[in-house]
Design a protein around this motif. Structure first.
Motif, PDB file in Angstrom:
ATOM      1  N   GLU A 163       6.215  12.002   1.073  1.00  0.00           N
ATOM      2  CA  GLU A 163       5.947  11.674  -0.117  1.00  0.00           C
ATOM      3  C   GLU A 163       4.332  11.272  -0.160  1.00  0.00           C
ATOM      4  O   GLU A 163       3.982  10.437   0.357  1.00  0.00           O
ATOM      5  CB  GLU A 163       6.786  10.865  -0.879  1.00  0.00           C
ATOM      6  N   LYS A 164       3.671  11.733  -1.203  1.00  0.00           N
ATOM      7  CA  LYS A 164       2.310  11.065  -1.669  1.00  0.00           C
ATOM      8  C   LYS A 164       2.463  11.034  -3.084  1.00  0.00           C
ATOM      9  O   LYS A 164       2.483  11.881  -3.899  1.00  0.00           O
ATOM     10  CB  LYS A 164       1.071  12.230  -1.252  1.00  0.00           C
ATOM     11  N   VAL A 165       2.024   9.732  -3.281  1.00  0.00           N
ATOM     12  CA  VAL A 165       2.212   9.231  -4.608  1.00  0.00           C
ATOM     13  C   VAL A 165       1.365   8.316  -5.022  1.00  0.00           C
ATOM     14  O   VAL A 165       0.738   7.141  -4.159  1.00  0.00           O
ATOM     15  CB  VAL A 165       3.507   8.535  -5.162  1.00  0.00           C
ATOM     16  N   ARG A 166       0.611   8.034  -6.300  1.00  0.00           N
ATOM     17  CA  ARG A 166      -0.228   7.038  -6.851  1.00  0.00           C
ATOM     18  C   ARG A 166       0.666   5.665  -7.276  1.00  0.00           C
ATOM     19  O   ARG A 166       1.530   5.757  -7.944  1.00  0.00           O
ATOM     20  CB  ARG A 166      -1.219   7.347  -7.970  1.00  0.00           C
ATOM     21  N   VAL A 167       0.351   4.659  -6.807  1.00  0.00           N
ATOM     22  CA  VAL A 167       1.139   3.369  -6.931  1.00  0.00           C
ATOM     23  C   VAL A 167       0.206   2.428  -7.341  1.00  0.00           C
ATOM     24  O   VAL A 167      -0.820   2.012  -7.224  1.00  0.00           O
ATOM     25  CB  VAL A 167       2.037   3.094  -5.562  1.00  0.00           C
ATOM     26  N   LEU A 168       0.839   1.338  -8.035  1.00  0.00           N
ATOM     27  CA  LEU A 168       0.291  -0.128  -8.452  1.00  0.00           C
ATOM     28  C   LEU A 168       1.382  -1.193  -7.762  1.00  0.00           C
ATOM     29  O   LEU A 168       2.560  -0.954  -7.884  1.00  0.00           O
ATOM     30  CB  LEU A 168       0.571  -0.361  -9.890  1.00  0.00           C
ATOM     31  N   PRO A 169       0.615  -2.140  -6.897  1.00  0.00           N
ATOM     32  CA  PRO A 169       1.320  -3.100  -6.518  1.00  0.00           C
ATOM     33  C   PRO A 169       1.840  -3.966  -7.413  1.00  0.00           C
ATOM     34  O   PRO A 169       1.082  -4.249  -8.343  1.00  0.00           O
ATOM     35  CB  PRO A 169       0.379  -3.964  -5.485  1.00  0.00           C
ATOM     36  N   ARG A 170       2.953  -4.022  -7.418  1.00  0.00           N
ATOM     37  CA  ARG A 170       3.761  -5.199  -8.562  1.00  0.00           C
ATOM     38  C   ARG A 170       3.860  -6.517  -8.112  1.00  0.00           C
ATOM     39  O   ARG A 170       3.674  -7.322  -8.769  1.00  0.00           O
ATOM     40  CB  ARG A 170       4.935  -4.249  -8.936  1.00  0.00           C
ATOM     41  N   LYS A 171       4.452  -6.729  -6.728  1.00  0.00           N
ATOM     42  CA  LYS A 171       4.893  -7.953  -6.421  1.00  0.00           C
ATOM     43  C   LYS A 171       4.210  -7.910  -4.907  1.00  0.00           C
ATOM     44  O   LYS A 171       4.647  -6.955  -4.216  1.00  0.00           O
ATOM     45  CB  LYS A 171       6.211  -8.350  -6.562  1.00  0.00           C
ATOM     46  N   LEU A 172       3.796  -9.078  -4.426  1.00  0.00           N
ATOM     47  CA  LEU A 172       3.533  -9.342  -3.050  1.00  0.00           C
ATOM     48  C   LEU A 172       3.773 -10.932  -2.788  1.00  0.00           C
ATOM     49  O   LEU A 172       3.161 -11.498  -3.139  1.00  0.00           O
ATOM     50  CB  LEU A 172       1.861  -9.234  -2.920  1.00  0.00           C
ATOM     51  N   HIS A 173       4.485 -10.981  -1.884  1.00  0.00           N
ATOM     52  CA  HIS A 173       4.965 -12.203  -1.519  1.00  0.00           C
ATOM     53  C   HIS A 173       4.369 -12.669  -0.033  1.00  0.00           C
ATOM     54  O   HIS A 173       4.196 -11.748   1.093  1.00  0.00           O
ATOM     55  CB  HIS A 173       6.485 -12.608  -0.875  1.00  0.00           C
ATOM     56  N   LEU A 174       3.550 -13.941  -0.085  1.00  0.00           N
ATOM     57  CA  LEU A 174       2.845 -14.118   1.155  1.00  0.00           C
ATOM     58  C   LEU A 174       3.381 -15.404   1.788  1.00  0.00           C
ATOM     59  O   LEU A 174       4.083 -16.275   1.267  1.00  0.00           O
ATOM     60  CB  LEU A 174       1.283 -14.501   1.047  1.00  0.00           C
ATOM     61  N   HIS A 175       3.366 -15.624   3.142  1.00  0.00           N
ATOM     62  CA  HIS A 175       3.715 -16.707   3.881  1.00  0.00           C
ATOM     63  C   HIS A 175       3.072 -17.911   3.559  1.00  0.00           C
ATOM     64  O   HIS A 175       1.866 -17.836   3.289  1.00  0.00           O
ATOM     65  CB  HIS A 175       3.867 -16.592   5.377  1.00  0.00           C
ATOM     66  N   SER A 176       3.784 -19.055   3.045  1.00  0.00           N
ATOM     67  CA  SER A 176       3.108 -20.362   2.322  1.00  0.00           C
ATOM     68  C   SER A 176       2.071 -20.969   3.404  1.00  0.00           C
ATOM     69  O   SER A 176       1.154 -21.422   3.033  1.00  0.00           O
ATOM     70  CB  SER A 176       4.006 -21.363   1.934  1.00  0.00           C
TER      71      SER A 176
END
Length: 265
Positions: A142-155
């Motif tokens: 699959e190839k699709v255009r996306v928007l990152p909605r959430k990103l969790h980072l290590h504190s």
């Protein structure tokens, strides 16, 4: 109650349709004529010349592979192998999810993009995402255009832990928290008099047509004097963007020195 909710939904849909029809007409007048070499688009919207647009220097295709299992242990296994567990959702009207695909992306690629763009700017930028059977495979599932909605980072380490993407076809309307960039502080009358800038907002939420999501919004301080402020309604954005917060909410204010501090001087 069901009838009331249905009537309310129809009213909201009619309001949004009128808003975006008018905005599309305005954009068609303001936008420059398309070049014969431009690819065809199903969207009536285009970035305007005097507003921010994504820097092509950071255009990048995010590579992903399918992920069969979810849960804490499965996610930990992905991270152990240098991958970030992710999900791709459908969200065409800015409110509802669906068409979920579990994927994993390379931790190094996500970390590089966040370091180059900044956390908030990563979440307001569109990317192409390619799902392949394996990262080194030439086959594309699959190839699709996306928007990152959430990103969790290590504190502690800022390592990416998990990421959520929203599919962003041209007809989609997406809720986006757009970061603000403050400019003109070097010539701001109030700041030149010794006042200080009270930054109240760093991001503002809009409902955006997918083709014109702004990478950021400029906040012009060049004409603000002591005691003056800017509110959300003052921000200059594409007419097709719909503000999802009160237009009277303050964004920033030029604060004068307190009387006690002035006496000390």
């Amino acid at each position: 109650m069901i009838l009331c909710r249905s009537a309310l939904a129809r009213s909201l849909h009619h309001h949004l349709r009128r808003h975006y029809t008018a905005a599309a007409a305005s954009a068609a007048v303001a936008a420059p004529a398309p070049s014969p070499d431009d690819p065809p688009s199903s969207s009536p919207f285009a970035y305007l010349e005097d507003l921010p647009r994504p820097d092509p220097k950071y255009d990048e295709t995010i590579l992903a592979i399918p992920r069969a299992a979810s849960g804490t242990s499965a996610s930990a296994k992905e991270r152990k192998h240098g991958r970030v567990p992710g999900i791709v959702f459908e969200q065409e009207d800015g409110q509802h999810g669906g068409n979920k695909r579990l994927v994993s992306v390379r931790a190094g690629q996500i970390r590089k993009l966040v370091n180059h763009l900044g956390y908030s700017f990563f979440l307001s930028r569109l990317f192409d995402l390619e799902v392949r059977p394996e990262f080194d495979s030439d086959d594309v599932v699959e190839k699709v255009r996306v928007l990152p909605r959430k990103l969790h980072l290590h504190s502690g380490t800022d390592a990416p832990l998990n990421v959520t993407f929203i599919r962003a076809p041209s007809h989609a309307l997406l809720k986006v928290e757009v970061p603000l960039v403050y400019r003109g502080d070097d010539v701001c009358p109030g700041l030149r008099k010794g006042a200080s800038l009270n930054t109240i907002k760093r991001k503002v939420k809009y409902l955006c047509p997918a083709d014109i999501i702004p990478p950021y919004i400029d906040v012009d301080l060049s004409e603000l004097d002591v005691g003056q402020k800017l509110v959300m309604g003052d921000l200059k954005v594409h007419p097709a963007l719909k503000l999802l917060q009160s237009k009277d909410e303050p964004v920033c204010k030029i604060m004068g020195a307190r009387v006690s501090e002035q006496r000390k001087k």
